[in-house]
Scaffold this motif. Structure first.
Motif, mmCIF file in Angstrom:
data_model
loop_
_atom_site.group_PDB
_atom_site.id
_atom_site.type_symbol
_atom_site.label_atom_id
_atom_site.label_comp_id
_atom_site.label_asym_id
_atom_site.label_seq_id
_atom_site.Cartn_x
_atom_site.Cartn_y
_atom_site.Cartn_z
ATOM 1 N N ASN A 24 40.520 44.222 31.550
ATOM 2 C CA ASN A 24 40.771 43.586 30.255
ATOM 3 C C ASN A 24 41.770 42.448 30.446
ATOM 4 O OD1 ASN A 24 40.770 46.303 27.772
ATOM 5 N ND2 ASN A 24 39.185 45.514 29.096
ATOM 6 N N PRO A 25 41.780 41.478 29.530
ATOM 7 C CA PRO A 25 42.887 40.526 29.537
ATOM 8 C C PRO A 25 44.201 41.299 29.342
ATOM 9 C CG PRO A 25 41.148 39.780 28.051
ATOM 10 C CD PRO A 25 40.794 41.166 28.473
ATOM 11 N N ASN A 26 45.290 40.800 29.870
ATOM 12 C CA ASN A 26 46.633 41.386 29.718
ATOM 13 C C ASN A 26 46.812 42.757 30.372
ATOM 14 O OD1 ASN A 26 47.302 39.220 27.842
ATOM 15 N ND2 ASN A 26 46.071 40.363 26.373
ATOM 16 N N CYS A 27 45.954 43.133 31.327
ATOM 17 C CA CYS A 27 46.132 44.451 31.934
ATOM 18 C C CYS A 27 46.913 44.340 33.241
ATOM 19 C CB CYS A 27 44.787 45.133 32.178
ATOM 20 S SG CYS A 27 43.824 44.368 33.485
ATOM 21 N N GLY A 28 47.301 43.122 33.612
ATOM 22 C CA GLY A 28 48.056 42.953 34.857
ATOM 23 C C GLY A 28 47.148 42.734 36.055
ATOM 24 N N LYS A 29 45.918 42.363 35.779
ATOM 25 C CA LYS A 29 44.930 42.168 36.838
ATOM 26 C C LYS A 29 45.336 41.066 37.808
ATOM 27 C CE LYS A 29 40.982 40.344 35.462
ATOM 28 N NZ LYS A 29 40.664 39.180 36.279
#
Lengths: 732, 77
Positions: A24-29
Motif C-alpha cells: 500500500n502507499p505509506n506502508c514504508g515500502k
C-alpha cells in the motif's frame, strides 16, 4: 503463445532472480526497498506511461534483483499505477518478465486494509515473503501480533521489520534467498467463498488461463477472479484469445444474474475473512495507535489554525525557492562566467572557442542554474510527503482547487511555478489522476516565473511613465494576469480536451511520522537527478542550436570591415583607443546579430508581429528568449549596441526609450511595453519548460500543444492590448 | 430505524455502513478501501472550507468529498 514463461535471465553464469516489491502507499515500502538495496538502484519508466520503474540488486546478494512496484491499495486496474502493478505480477507487460517472487510489505498498524492487497497478490501463486513493517509503532501502543499465526493463515513467511531502523533486514534477505532457492509456485487456495455462480465462472476462466499457459495452475484462480471482478474486459491485447473468449463468455453469463453484485461479493467477502484473520492474530490494547496524529490534526486541519499553518508553510516554501535559491544561482552563474572567460583566454579565437564558451558552457549553465530551485522544492516536497503533511495540504486545498476543476494536490506545483515552471511541472508527480496532472502541467508555465521578472522590470523602468506605485501596480497585474489565465485555462481544458468523469477524491490521511533526513535527502537527489539527465540533455542541445542561430552565418567581408576599423584605431594611437575599440566591438556584435539566422527570423516574422506594435528588433528578442526569457534583456543590449546589459543598465533604458521606427515614431511606447509584458506573461518561451514537459508526459505531443496554445494566447493578448489601446489613444 | 447518508452526519458521530450507491468505479474503490456494509465509520471532522470530510474506518483516516460521501448510507449509532 506463452507470454508468462520468463526466460531465466543469466548474468555472468549466475541466475538472476527478480522479486517484485508490492505494498500500500505509506506502508514504508520505499524505506525497505532502500534498506535492502543499500540505496543503489536505477530509475526508469514503464513503456508508454509515466509510472516510475525502480530496480536494484539486494546489497550482498547480487543474484537477487528487486523491482519496486507503485504503491497501490488493490490489484484492480483503475489507475495506471494499479494496472502496471497487476500486469507485472501476471507477466503480461512488455520488457518486464514475470517476477520470480514477490515481497509484500504490510503496515502492521493497519492490517486489514494492507492485507486486502497482500491476499490478492498471494492468490496469484507466486513464491512470496511478507515484511510486516512498522512493528515498533504497534509494540509501543501495547498491541501484540502473533506473527506465527499470521504466517500460517496467509501461507507465506512473515518477517517483522522496522524499516527506518534496519531491523529485520537480514532476516528478510535470508527469506528472499530461500524463496529463490525453492523457486516454485505455491498453491494458496482462497479461504473465503463467493456466490455460487461467480465461483463457477472463476473455475471456467481459470481453466482457460491454465490451458493457454497464461497462469500457473496454482495462480489461475486468483488471476481469474481479478479479471472477472472488472466490469469491462481489460483493454489489454496481451491476453491469449482463449482467455479473453472465456472471460467475455463468463461475463455474459454473469449479466443474467442481476442479483449478483460482483463488486460487493469480491470486496465484502475478502474483508469479512480478513476481519476474522486479524482478530485471531492481533491482541489489541486499549491505547490508541495514532494518538499523536490525532493531536496534530486538531491543529493542522483546524478551521483557523490549519489554514494559518498552511499559509505559513507555503510562504516558507515560496520564500525558499524564490529567495534562498538566489545566492546559489548567482554562484552558479558566476562560476559559468568564470569558466567562459577561462576558455576564452586559453583557446585560440575561432568557431571552436565560440562554440565552447557561448554554446556548450552557456548551455550547461542554463541547465544547472535551475538546480538549486529544483533541489529546494523537492526537499520540501519530500519533507511534506515523508511527514504525511502532503495529504493534509490536499485536504485543505481540495475545495478551492475543485472550483477550477483541479485537485487539491495541484496547489503546490502551481505555487512553485511562480519561482520556476521546471520544478513546478516536475512536482505534478504527486497528482495521481493523469488528466488532472496533465491539466496542471499545461497551465503551470502561465504563472509568472522568476525569469520573466527581468523582462518586466526593464520594460517598466524604461518605458512606463508614472510614480513607483503605478509601476508596482503594473508589475502585480502581470502576476495576476498569469494566475487568472492559468486557472481559466485549467477550467477550459478540464471541460474540453481533458474532460472526463471527476475522479472520486478518496485519499488516505496517513499518520504523521518524524521525517528521516537520509530518506528525504535521498528522494530529493533521486528526483533532481532525473532533471539533469533527462531534461538537461535537451536543454543543452537547444541552447547550442540557439547560439548557432544568433552567431551564424558569419561574413568574411563584414569581419574584415571591422578588423580594418580596429587597425585604424590602433594605428592612430589615439588616447581614447580603448573606448573606441569597445564601440567597434558593440557595433560588430549588433551587426552580426542582425545578419544571423535569428536576425533574419526576426525580420521574417516582422509582418506577423507588426500588428502588435513590434519591429524586427523586438522580433529578435522574442526569438532569443526561447533559450531563457531573461535573454530578452541581454539580446536587446546587443541589438541596441550597449554591450553587456542587465535589467538595471541605465544605458539600455535610455536606448530603449530612444528607439524609433524608420519614420521617427518612438518604438517602445508605454502601450507597446505593456503589450510586450502581456506577451511574456502568456507565451511559453522557454526550451527548458518544453524539455521537461516532454520528459514528464513522455511525448512531444503535449509540449507542442502547450507551445501552440500559449503562443496563440500571447499573440491575442498583445494584439488586444495594442489595437484597443491604439484605437482609444492610450499610452502612445 | 432509518438510514442516513454519510454527509449528513455531524463531526464526531459514527454509524455502521448499510449500503453504497453511486458510480460503480467509485463504489468499488470505496469498498476496496474497507468501506464494506457492516463496517463502523466515524466522521472525524470537516475540512476548514466544509469539504472534504475526514472519516475514520478500520483504524485509519480517509478523506472523501461530500459528493461521494452522499452515496454511503449509514445507520447512526
Amino acid at each position: 503463445m506463452s507470454i508468462c514463461a520468463a526466460d531465466p535471465s543469466v548474468s555472468g553464469g549466475q541466475r538472476i532472480f527478480t522479486i517484485a516489491v508490492m505494498g500500500n502507499p505509506n506502508c514504508g515500502k520505499t524505506t525497505l526497498f532502500n534498506a535492502l538495496t543499500g540505496l543503489r538502484h536505477k530509475v526508469g519508466n514503464y513503456p508508454g506511461v509515466t509510472v516510475e520503474k525502480r530496480e536494484g540488486a539486494v546489497s550482498g546478494e547480487p543474484s537477487l534483483r528487486l523491482l519496486d512496484l507503485p504503491g497501490t491499495y488493490s490489484l484492480s486496474a483503475r489507475s495506471p499505477d494499479e494496472q502496471i502493478a497487476r500486469d507485472v505480477l501476471l507477466g503480461c507487460l512488455e520488457d518486464t518478465p514475470r517476477p520470480d517472487g514477490v515481497l509484500i510489505v504490510i503496515d502492521a498498524t493497519n492490517l486489514e486494509r494492507n492485507l486486502y492487497l497482500a491476499s490478492q497478490v498471494l492468490e496469484l501463486g507466486l513464491p512470496a515473503v511478507i515484511a510486516c513493517n512498522m512493528m515498533d509503532l504497534l509494540r509501543e501502543a501495547g498491541h501484540e501480533l502473533d506473527i506465527r499465526e499470521l504466517s500460517q493463515r496467509l501461507q507465506a513467511p512473515v518477517i517483522p521489520t522496522i524499516g527506518h531502523r534496519g531491523v529485520g533486514i537480514d532476516k528478510l534477505k535470508a527469506a528472499l534467498r530461500d524463496l529463490c532457492t525453492a523457486q516454485r509456485s505455491v498453491n494458496r487456495p482462497r479461504q473465503w467463498s463467493l456466490h455460487e455462480e461467480l465461483e463457477k465462472e472463476v473455475r471456467h476462466v481459470a481453466a482457460a488461463m491454465t490451458a493457454s499457459g497464461f497462469a500457473s495452475p496454482e495462480g489461475a484462480n486468483g488471476a481469474a477472479l481479478l479479471f472477472l471482478s472488472e466490469r469491462e474486459l481489460p483493454a489489454n491485447d496481451h491476453l491469449p484469445s482463449l482467455v479473453s473468449h472465456s472471460l467475455s463468455e463468463a461475463q455474459e453469463r454473469l449479466r443474467v444474474h442481476p442479483e449478483l453484485d460482483v463488486s460487493l461479493e469480491v470486496t465484502a467477502g475478502r474483508y469479512a475473512w480478513l476481519g476474522e484473520l486479524v482478530d485471531a492474530c492481533l491482541k489489541r490494547s486499549e491505547r490508541n495507535l495514532h494518538g499523536a496524529t490525532d493531536k496534530l490534526d486538531r491543529i493542522f486541519t483546524h478551521k483557523v489554525w490549519g489554514l494559518v499553518c498552511f499559509a505559513a508553510m507555503m510562504g516558507l516554501l515560496f520564500y525558499s525557492i524564490f529567495v534562498l535559491a538566489r545566492p546559489l544561482m548567482g554562484l552558479i552563474e558566476t562560476g559559468v562566467e568564470g569558466l567562459q572567460q577561462f576558455t576564452a583566454r586559453h583557446l585560440a579565437a575561432g568557431p571552436l572557442r565560440d562554440l565552447l564558451t557561448d554554446g556548450v558552457i552557456a548551455g550547461v549553465g542554463n541547465v544547472i542554474v535551475f538546480f538549486p530551485q529544483i533541489c529546494i522544492l523537492f526537499l520540501f516536497i519530500a519533507l511534506l510527503e515523508d511527514t504525511g503533511y502532503m495529504a493534509r495540504a490536499a485536504f485543505l486545498m481540495e475545495r478551492i482547487m475543485s472550483r477550477v476543476g483541479l485537485p487539491g494536490k495541484s496547489f503546490i506545483p502551481l505555487l512553485s511555478s511562480h519561482a520556476c515552471a521546471i520544478p513546478g511541472i516536475m512536482a505534478t508527480r504527486v497528482i495521481e489522476n493523469p488528466k488532472d496532472r496533465l491539466a496542471t502541467i499545461l497551465v503551470a508555465p502561465l504563472m509568472s516565473c522568476s525569469a520573466r521578472l527581468p523582462v518586466y522590470t526593464v520594460l517598466i523602468a524604461a518605458c512606463l511613465p508614472g510614480n513607483p506605485w503605478t509601476k508596482a501596480t503594473v508589475l502585480l497585474s502581470m502576476y495576476g494576469l498569469g494566475l487568472i489565465t492559468a486557472l481559466t485555462m485549467a477550467t477550459v481544458f478540464k471541460k474540453t480536451i481533458l474532460r472526463g468523469p471527476t475522479p472520486a477524491f478518496i485519499m488516505e490521511l496517513p499518520p504523521y511520522r518524524v521525517p528521516r533526513l537520509s530518506a528525504v535527502l535521498f528522494v530529493m537527489w533521486d528526483r533532481s537527478k532525473v532533471f539533469l539527465t533527462r531534461a538537461g540533455t535537451i536543454i543543452l542541445a537547444i541552447t547550442i542550436l540557439l547560439w548557432a542561430a544568433t552567431h551564424y552565418p558569419q561574413n568574411a567581408q563584414r569581419a574584415a570591415h571591422y578588423e580594418a576599423q580596429r587597425e585604424a584605431v590602433l594605428a592612430s594611437g589615439a588616447a581614447d583607443a580603448e573606448s573606441r575599440l569597445e564601440a567597434i566591438a558593440r557595433e560588430e556584435a549588433a551587426d552580426q546579430l542582425q545578419h544571423s539566422y535569428a536576425g533574419r527570423l526576426g525580420r521574417l516574422i516582422e509582418p506577423v508581429i507588426r500588428p502588435l506594435g513590434y519591429d524586427w528588433r523586438i522580433g529578435i528578442g522574442l526569438v532569443a528568449s526561447f533559450a531563457a526569457r531573461e535573454a530578452f534583456v541581454s539580446t536587446m543590449g546587443v541589438v541596441y549596441g550597449v554591450g553587456e546589459a542587465d535589467e538595471a543598465t541605465p544605458s539600455l533604458h535610455k536606448r530603449l526609450r530612444e528607439a524609433q521606427w524608420p519614420d521617427g515614431r518612438p518604438l517602445f511606447t508605454p502601450l507597446v511595453a505593456v503589450g510586450l509584458m502581456v506577451f511574456y506573461v502568456l507565451a511559453c518561451q522557454c526550451v527548458s519548460t518544453i524539455a521537461v514537459v516532454r520528459r514528464e508526459t513522455n511525448s512531444w505531443r503535449w509540449p507542442a500543444f502547450q507551445l501552440a496554445y500559449m503562443t496563440g494566447l500571447a499573440y491575442m493578448g498583445a494584439l488586444l492590448v495594442y489595437q484597443v489601446g491604439s484605437a482609444l489613444g492610450i499610452g502612445s | 430505524m432509518t438510514t442516513i447518508p454519510l454527509d449528513s452526519l455531524n463531526a464526531g458521530e459514527q454509524g455502521h455502513i448499510t449500503g453504497l450507491a453511486g458510480a460503480p468505479d467509485v463504489r468499488r474503490r470505496l469498498m476496496e478501501m474497507g468501506l464494506t456494509p457492516g463496517t463502523l465509520l466515524r466522521v472525524v471532522r470537516f475540512a476548514p472550507l466544509g469539504d472534504p470530510i475526514d472519516i475514520e474506518v478500520r483504524g485509519y483516516h480517509l478523506s472523501l468529498r461530500k459528493h461521494d460521501a452522499r452515496q454511503i448510507m449509514l445507520l447512526r449509532q
